[in-house]
Design a protein around this motif. Structure first.
Motif, PDB file in Angstrom:
ATOM      1  N   MET A 129     -20.854  17.528   5.100  1.00 46.80           N
ATOM      2  CA  MET A 129     -21.106  17.816   6.506  1.00 46.80           C
ATOM      3  C   MET A 129     -21.954  19.070   6.643  1.00 46.80           C
ATOM      4  O   MET A 129     -21.701  20.088   5.997  1.00 46.80           O
ATOM      5  CB  MET A 129     -19.772  17.997   7.237  1.00 46.80           C
ATOM      6  CG  MET A 129     -19.902  18.280   8.720  1.00 46.80           C
ATOM      7  SD  MET A 129     -20.836  17.023   9.631  1.00 46.80           S
ATOM      8  CE  MET A 129     -19.818  15.566   9.351  1.00 46.80           C
ATOM      9  N   GLY A 130     -22.992  18.958   7.458  1.00 44.71           N
ATOM     10  CA  GLY A 130     -23.904  20.080   7.672  1.00 44.71           C
ATOM     11  C   GLY A 130     -24.981  19.688   8.663  1.00 44.71           C
ATOM     12  O   GLY A 130     -24.872  18.673   9.367  1.00 44.71           O
ATOM     13  N   TRP A 175     -16.413  21.270  10.862  1.00 38.35           N
ATOM     14  CA  TRP A 175     -17.592  22.146  10.847  1.00 38.35           C
ATOM     15  C   TRP A 175     -18.417  21.956  12.117  1.00 38.35           C
ATOM     16  O   TRP A 175     -19.094  22.897  12.574  1.00 38.35           O
ATOM     17  CB  TRP A 175     -18.451  21.829   9.627  1.00 38.35           C
ATOM     18  CG  TRP A 175     -19.756  22.565   9.603  1.00 38.35           C
ATOM     19  CD1 TRP A 175     -20.001  23.814   9.108  1.00 38.35           C
ATOM     20  CD2 TRP A 175     -21.022  22.098  10.133  1.00 38.35           C
ATOM     21  NE1 TRP A 175     -21.327  24.145   9.294  1.00 38.35           N
ATOM     22  CE2 TRP A 175     -21.976  23.118   9.915  1.00 38.35           C
ATOM     23  CE3 TRP A 175     -21.421  20.918  10.757  1.00 38.35           C
ATOM     24  CZ2 TRP A 175     -23.294  22.987  10.302  1.00 38.35           C
ATOM     25  CZ3 TRP A 175     -22.742  20.786  11.152  1.00 38.35           C
ATOM     26  CH2 TRP A 175     -23.665  21.816  10.931  1.00 38.35           C
ATOM     27  N   LEU A 176     -18.363  20.772  12.700  1.00 38.34           N
ATOM     28  CA  LEU A 176     -19.193  20.475  13.867  1.00 38.34           C
ATOM     29  C   LEU A 176     -18.849  21.340  15.079  1.00 38.34           C
ATOM     30  O   LEU A 176     -19.646  21.427  16.020  1.00 38.34           O
ATOM     31  CB  LEU A 176     -19.069  18.991  14.235  1.00 38.34           C
ATOM     32  CG  LEU A 176     -19.729  18.018  13.254  1.00 38.34           C
ATOM     33  CD1 LEU A 176     -19.311  16.589  13.547  1.00 38.34           C
ATOM     34  CD2 LEU A 176     -21.251  18.154  13.307  1.00 38.34           C
ATOM     35  N   TRP A 177     -17.672  21.979  15.082  1.00 38.07           N
ATOM     36  CA  TRP A 177     -17.354  22.884  16.186  1.00 38.07           C
ATOM     37  C   TRP A 177     -18.247  24.118  16.184  1.00 38.07           C
ATOM     38  O   TRP A 177     -18.306  24.845  17.188  1.00 38.07           O
ATOM     39  CB  TRP A 177     -15.887  23.319  16.116  1.00 38.07           C
ATOM     40  CG  TRP A 177     -14.932  22.249  16.531  1.00 38.07           C
ATOM     41  CD1 TRP A 177     -13.994  21.627  15.758  1.00 38.07           C
ATOM     42  CD2 TRP A 177     -14.801  21.662  17.835  1.00 38.07           C
ATOM     43  NE1 TRP A 177     -13.298  20.695  16.479  1.00 38.07           N
ATOM     44  CE2 TRP A 177     -13.767  20.692  17.769  1.00 38.07           C
ATOM     45  CE3 TRP A 177     -15.452  21.849  19.054  1.00 38.07           C
ATOM     46  CZ2 TRP A 177     -13.383  19.929  18.861  1.00 38.07           C
ATOM     47  CZ3 TRP A 177     -15.073  21.083  20.157  1.00 38.07           C
ATOM     48  CH2 TRP A 177     -14.048  20.148  20.056  1.00 38.07           C
ATOM     49  N   SER A 178     -18.952  24.347  15.078  1.00 36.01           N
ATOM     50  CA  SER A 178     -19.806  25.532  14.989  1.00 36.01           C
ATOM     51  C   SER A 178     -21.183  25.316  15.621  1.00 36.01           C
ATOM     52  O   SER A 178     -21.983  26.239  15.690  1.00 36.01           O
ATOM     53  CB  SER A 178     -19.984  25.949  13.521  1.00 36.01           C
ATOM     54  OG  SER A 178     -20.685  24.945  12.792  1.00 36.01           O
ATOM     55  N   VAL A 179     -21.458  24.085  16.085  1.00 34.98           N
ATOM     56  CA  VAL A 179     -22.765  23.778  16.678  1.00 34.98           C
ATOM     57  C   VAL A 179     -22.548  23.073  18.020  1.00 34.98           C
ATOM     58  O   VAL A 179     -21.528  22.431  18.232  1.00 34.98           O
ATOM     59  CB  VAL A 179     -23.605  22.875  15.752  1.00 34.98           C
ATOM     60  CG1 VAL A 179     -23.953  23.602  14.465  1.00 34.98           C
ATOM     61  CG2 VAL A 179     -22.868  21.570  15.435  1.00 34.98           C
ATOM     62  N   PRO A 180     -23.500  23.204  18.945  1.00 36.56           N
ATOM     63  CA  PRO A 180     -23.370  22.485  20.225  1.00 36.56           C
ATOM     64  C   PRO A 180     -23.579  20.993  20.028  1.00 36.56           C
ATOM     65  O   PRO A 180     -24.480  20.574  19.284  1.00 36.56           O
ATOM     66  CB  PRO A 180     -24.486  23.096  21.093  1.00 36.56           C
ATOM     67  CG  PRO A 180     -25.478  23.649  20.115  1.00 36.56           C
ATOM     68  CD  PRO A 180     -24.701  24.071  18.906  1.00 36.56           C
ATOM     69  N   LEU A 181     -22.748  20.196  20.682  1.00 33.91           N
ATOM     70  CA  LEU A 181     -22.829  18.748  20.579  1.00 33.91           C
ATOM     71  C   LEU A 181     -22.949  18.138  21.971  1.00 33.91           C
ATOM     72  O   LEU A 181     -22.466  18.715  22.950  1.00 33.91           O
ATOM     73  CB  LEU A 181     -21.585  18.179  19.901  1.00 33.91           C
ATOM     74  CG  LEU A 181     -21.374  18.459  18.412  1.00 33.91           C
ATOM     75  CD1 LEU A 181     -20.021  17.904  17.974  1.00 33.91           C
ATOM     76  CD2 LEU A 181     -22.492  17.861  17.571  1.00 33.91           C
ATOM     77  N   PRO A 182     -23.561  16.956  22.077  1.00 32.26           N
ATOM     78  CA  PRO A 182     -23.551  16.250  23.367  1.00 32.26           C
ATOM     79  C   PRO A 182     -22.120  15.920  23.784  1.00 32.26           C
ATOM     80  O   PRO A 182     -21.197  15.926  22.956  1.00 32.26           O
ATOM     81  CB  PRO A 182     -24.356  14.974  23.075  1.00 32.26           C
ATOM     82  CG  PRO A 182     -25.173  15.294  21.865  1.00 32.26           C
ATOM     83  CD  PRO A 182     -24.349  16.250  21.061  1.00 32.26           C
ATOM     84  N   GLU A 183     -21.950  15.588  25.040  1.00 32.47           N
ATOM     85  CA  GLU A 183     -20.607  15.358  25.596  1.00 32.47           C
ATOM     86  C   GLU A 183     -19.837  14.280  24.844  1.00 32.47           C
ATOM     87  O   GLU A 183     -18.672  14.471  24.476  1.00 32.47           O
ATOM     88  CB  GLU A 183     -20.742  14.975  27.072  1.00 32.47           C
ATOM     89  CG  GLU A 183     -19.424  14.822  27.794  1.00 32.47           C
ATOM     90  CD  GLU A 183     -19.621  14.530  29.272  1.00 32.47           C
ATOM     91  OE1 GLU A 183     -19.391  13.377  29.675  1.00 32.47           O
ATOM     92  OE2 GLU A 183     -20.004  15.452  30.009  1.00 32.47           O
ATOM     93  N   ALA A 184     -20.480  13.130  24.614  1.00 35.64           N
ATOM     94  CA  ALA A 184     -19.780  12.016  23.955  1.00 35.64           C
ATOM     95  C   ALA A 184     -19.324  12.403  22.557  1.00 35.64           C
ATOM     96  O   ALA A 184     -18.204  12.056  22.124  1.00 35.64           O
ATOM     97  CB  ALA A 184     -20.681  10.786  23.899  1.00 35.64           C
ATOM     98  N   GLU A 185     -20.174  13.106  21.823  1.00 35.60           N
ATOM     99  CA  GLU A 185     -19.816  13.504  20.462  1.00 35.60           C
ATOM    100  C   GLU A 185     -18.720  14.577  20.467  1.00 35.60           C
ATOM    101  O   GLU A 185     -17.904  14.643  19.554  1.00 35.60           O
ATOM    102  CB  GLU A 185     -21.059  14.020  19.727  1.00 35.60           C
ATOM    103  CG  GLU A 185     -21.939  12.929  19.144  1.00 35.60           C
ATOM    104  CD  GLU A 185     -22.466  11.959  20.179  1.00 35.60           C
ATOM    105  OE1 GLU A 185     -23.057  12.431  21.167  1.00 35.60           O
ATOM    106  OE2 GLU A 185     -22.264  10.735  20.033  1.00 35.60           O
ATOM    107  N   GLN A 189      -6.595  24.419  20.915  1.00 36.68           N
ATOM    108  CA  GLN A 189      -7.444  25.585  21.165  1.00 36.68           C
ATOM    109  C   GLN A 189      -8.811  25.166  21.722  1.00 36.68           C
ATOM    110  O   GLN A 189      -9.314  25.776  22.673  1.00 36.68           O
ATOM    111  CB  GLN A 189      -7.620  26.383  19.868  1.00 36.68           C
ATOM    112  CG  GLN A 189      -6.339  27.035  19.359  1.00 36.68           C
ATOM    113  CD  GLN A 189      -6.499  27.620  17.963  1.00 36.68           C
ATOM    114  OE1 GLN A 189      -7.492  27.361  17.269  1.00 36.68           O
ATOM    115  NE2 GLN A 189      -5.522  28.421  17.547  1.00 36.68           N
ATOM    116  N   GLU A 190      -9.398  24.145  21.104  1.00 38.83           N
ATOM    117  CA  GLU A 190     -10.718  23.696  21.547  1.00 38.83           C
ATOM    118  C   GLU A 190     -10.634  23.065  22.933  1.00 38.83           C
ATOM    119  O   GLU A 190     -11.545  23.228  23.761  1.00 38.83           O
ATOM    120  CB  GLU A 190     -11.309  22.702  20.546  1.00 38.83           C
ATOM    121  CG  GLU A 190     -11.586  23.269  19.156  1.00 38.83           C
ATOM    122  CD  GLU A 190     -12.641  24.354  19.150  1.00 38.83           C
ATOM    123  OE1 GLU A 190     -13.342  24.539  20.165  1.00 38.83           O
ATOM    124  OE2 GLU A 190     -12.781  25.048  18.117  1.00 38.83           O
TER     125      GLU A 190
END
Length: 336
Positions: A132-133, A161-171, A189-190
């Motif tokens: 993942m990256g 790891w994906l919490w460290s980057v902005p994602l679209p709403e659905a993702e 927490q998230e």
């Protein structure tokens, strides 16, 4: 004839040349002027010959061919060109070319992580995927996002790891569901963080309720009536329920508010203009231990058809059938 050539390609060549042209020359001349099934058959015949004259033809035809079988045959014959030739086709929208390129690239190996992930997305089976990256972000937001999600889920807790980057709403919703599976504390927490940031989507609120996360009152200001209804349902509007029972309120809001009210209000709502509200009132009153039989019986003869149907339905749920039958007989006699 073409089937015979495919079955035994060396035999026509043994006949030699005719007017300075052998079979390979003939095929190369005929294919550009043919179409449909004939063009496909002629092309497959040509591919039977390992001849330098076919190399340029195959390289030129591969990107343009529209028949999937022809594309896959061309891909096999062009495999010697390696990853550099096929890599661009992994990222094209032409499905057949992308699939043929993925097959060659998988066999060749030594791919960059980005290409490795695309090959795994395009091909079924147990294919290697990168950790993942950043290389995952394009695929998770692209046309193959469903398959990318499936592959990402095989990485287990790496997806966090994906919490460290902005994602679209659905993702983000998808990631939150995965986080709930791997790390419920992190998921809470998230969820709290997203709610504090002003997120108010139906999937987020449903997850919040599952995680027993308190909803902010700002949920009631959301544009989505279903979201507002969830806020009402959990008690955020208990001090102003009449606002959400008003005729102008949406059915979703009114039903949620009704379920926070007592039997007196629910009885009044048996005559509401919204069928959803009448049905919810019947459902709520059906479970009462102390049944206001006389009050509901009085509604059976009212002018409002919707209210009459609601009253009859409620009496039926209470097992008050003998009274209903007697009322119907009396009504019939009165009409006579």
């Amino acid at each position: 004839m073409l089937r015979d050539i495919i079955a035994e390609p060396t035999r026509p060549l043994a006949l030699g040349r005719h007017e300075e042209e052998d079979l390979v020359d003939l095929l190369l001349r005929l294919i550009p002027n043919s179409e449909g099934a004939l063009r496909k058959a002629l092309t497959i015949c040509l591919l039977c010959y390992d001849d330098p004259r076919t190399a340029d033809f195959m390289a030129h035809t591969f990107p343009l061919a529209q028949d999937a079988e022809t594309v896959l045959h061309l891909g096999q014959r062009l495999a010697h060109k390696g990853v550099d030739f096929f890599r661009p086709f992994l990222w094209q929208r032409k499905t057949a070319q992308a699939l043929a390129a993925a097959r060659v690239c998988r066999q060749t190996g030594g791919l960059e992580p980005r290409d490795q992930l695309r090959v795994a997305i395009l091909l079924e089976g147990d294919n290697p995927i990168p950790e993942m990256g950043d290389v995952w972000l394009e695929e998770l937001a692209g046309p193959h996002r469903a398959k990318a999600r499936q592959l990402a889920e095989t990485l287990g807790e790496q997806v966090l790891w994906l919490w460290s980057v902005p994602l679209p709403e659905a993702e983000t919703h998808w990631l939150l569901e995965l986080t709930r599976r791997y790390d419920p504390t992190r998921a809470r927490q998230e969820t709290e963080r997203l709610l504090e940031a002003g997120w108010a989507t139906l999937p987020l609120l449903e997850i919040a309720l599952q995680l027993e996360v308190s909803l902010p009152k700002t949920v009631l200001a959301c544009d989505d009536a279903e979201v507002r209804a969830i806020g009402i349902r959990v008690g955020l509007a208990d001090d102003c329920l009449e606002r959400y029972l008003a005729p102008a309120a949406s059915p979703e809001e009114a039903v949620a508010a009704l379920r926070r009210c007592g039997p007196e209000v629910q009885l009044d709502l048996l005559g509401d203009h919204r069928w959803e509200v009448r049905a919810a009132s019947v459902q709520a009153l059906a479970n009462l231990s102390e049944r206001p039989l006389e009050r509901v019986r009085a509604l059976v003869g009212c002018d409002s058809l919707g209210q009459r149907v609601a009253a009859v339905t409620l009496l039926e749920s209470w097992g008050d059938l003998p009274w209903l039958e007697e009322w119907l007989r009396a009504s019939g006699q009165a009409e006579d």
